[in-house]
Design an enzyme around this catalytic site. Structure first.
Site, short mmCIF file in Angstrom:
data_model
loop_
_atom_site.label_atom_id
_atom_site.label_comp_id
_atom_site.label_asym_id
_atom_site.label_seq_id
_atom_site.Cartn_x
_atom_site.Cartn_y
_atom_site.Cartn_z
N CYS A 110 2.71 0.49 -0.37
CA CYS A 110 2.93 -0.88 0.13
C CYS A 110 1.65 -1.53 0.65
CB CYS A 110 4.00 -0.88 1.21
SG CYS A 110 5.59 -0.30 0.60
N HIS A 119 3.28 -7.19 5.61
CA HIS A 119 4.06 -6.53 4.56
C HIS A 119 5.55 -6.77 4.83
CE1 HIS A 119 5.84 -3.73 1.93
NE2 HIS A 119 6.07 -2.79 2.83
N ASN A 126 11.76 -5.50 -0.12
CA ASN A 126 10.44 -4.87 -0.06
C ASN A 126 9.95 -4.62 -1.49
OD1 ASN A 126 8.25 -3.18 0.19
ND2 ASN A 126 9.19 -1.83 1.71
#
Ligand code: UT7
Length: 332
Positions: free
Chosen positions: A117, A258, A288
């Site tokens: 990520c 994020h 996500n």
């Protein structure tokens, strides 16, 4: 005598999201969950899943096309391509090579980078430093992940959190001083890889009947521990990079974190004493998207007019590895 490095600016951004919208209610039909649980625990309302024949490279190429158009350059000018992904089309060749071919970029330097990520920020920092070195003139970075390809739809604690997408940015040297990417930082801690990982499919555990039957080609995550570390580390790395460039939290015009969980983002904002209006989020619509996440939010914020010339923008991410990173930008 201190060395003066040339400024690196982002001259174009782009993103791509698959058409297929999957709502929480859609997931509740296949796994024991509910719209209420997913919204309240994560902030996610829906996400996009790519088609079966739509691979990471296809999404990456579509995002890159938009970034190249936005930058107003000829694609032949790009001499370095970095693709950040943890869901490559295949172990090799790299997804970057596939994208290079799909975009028709010529025989340039192209490689994949794996920082989960934190991938977009790792690519941004790496790409801008390679530009500053003088070795390259125009850099294309991409964060892309087809998370649906590694989700276990029998594990309700992970499959509701992720989505598919891609984001891209063109980086160039600028004659202007005191603007652009002021600096970047990144770190990692590989001492506890099992907090977030895909057990099988690599050299440690190649694919076998057993690995497939025991569902080891899917994501496994210790959500609670990742949650705690994400808030602490993203807070620390944000403060560190601001201090490094003599800024305080109050100087931030926009923070792009994020997009993993709205409770993580709210805790981060609280920890940094930053009002939520100073953050840009799209987690509710896309979930996500791992390596694509920060770039997707950056592209959206810029296109929506949330980023103006002279503003201070901080990008920060955290992910499997563990990895983390931040980039501080004074928008040109
Ligand atoms: O990019 C980095 C990647 N990952 C992350 O950032 C994720 C970080 N972690 C998180 O976002 C949160 O820890 C989760 C959203 C994964 C979980 O939230 P939580 O508040 O920590 O929930 P929990 O794991 O403590 O689970 C609470 C309950 C459990 O039931 P019991 O044991 O209390 O009866 C779970 O079994 O919720 C249950 N549960 C669910 N219920 C309905 C877990 N997943 C679900 C679900 N639907 N999808």
């Amino acid at each position: 005598m201190s060395q003066v490095f040339p400024s690196v600016i982002i001259t174009g951004t782009g993103s791509y999201l698959p058409k297929n919208v999957v709502t929480n209610d859609d997931l509740a039909k296949i796994v024991d969950t509910s719209d209420e649980w997913i919204r309240s625990r994560s902030g996610i309302h829906e996400r996009r899943f790519a088609e079966k024949d739509e691979a990471t490279s296809h999404m990456a190429t579509a995002a890159a096309e938009k970034a190249i158009t936005a930058a107003g350059i000829d694609r032949e000018e790009i001499d370095l391509l970095i693709v950040a992904t943890m869901t490559p089309d295949m172990p090799f060749p790299s997804t970057a090579c596939l994208v290079q071919s799909q975009l028709g970029l010529g025989n340039i330097t192209a490689f994949d980078l794996q920082a989960a990520c934190s991938g977009f920020i790792y690519a941004l920092n790496t790409g801008s430093n390679m530009l500053r070195s003088g070795a390259y003139k125009k850099v294309l970075i991409i964060g892309a992940d087809k998370m649906s390809s590694i989700l276990d739809f029998e594990d309700r604690s992970t499959c509701v959190l992720f989505g598919d997408g891609a984001s891209a940015a063109v980086l160039e040297i600028s004659e202007e001083t005191n603007c652009g990417i002021l600096g970047g930082t990144a770190g990692s801690d590989g001492s506890n890889p099992n907090l977030l990982y895909q057990p099988a499919g690599g050299s440690a555990q190649p694919a076998s009947l057993k690995s497939v039957e025991s569902r080891e080609h899917f994501i496994r995550m210790n959500g609670k521990e990742i949650f705690k570390q994400a808030v602490r580390v993203m807070g620390q790395v944000s403060t560190d990079i601001l201090n490094c460039y003599d800024y305080e939290t109050e100087h931030i015009d926009l923070l792009i974190p994020h997009q993993a969980n709205m409770r993580i983002i709210e805790s981060l904002a609280k920890r940094m004493r930053l009002p939520m209006e100073k953050l840009h989020n799209n987690l509710d619509r896309y979930g996500n998207t791992s390596g694509a996440s920060v770039g997707l939010a950056l592209d959206e914020a810029f296109r929506n007019g949330r980023i103006k010339s002279g503003e201070l923008v901080l990008l920060v991410a955290f992910g499997a590895g563990l990895t983390w990173g931040a980039t501080l930008i004074k928008w040109h």
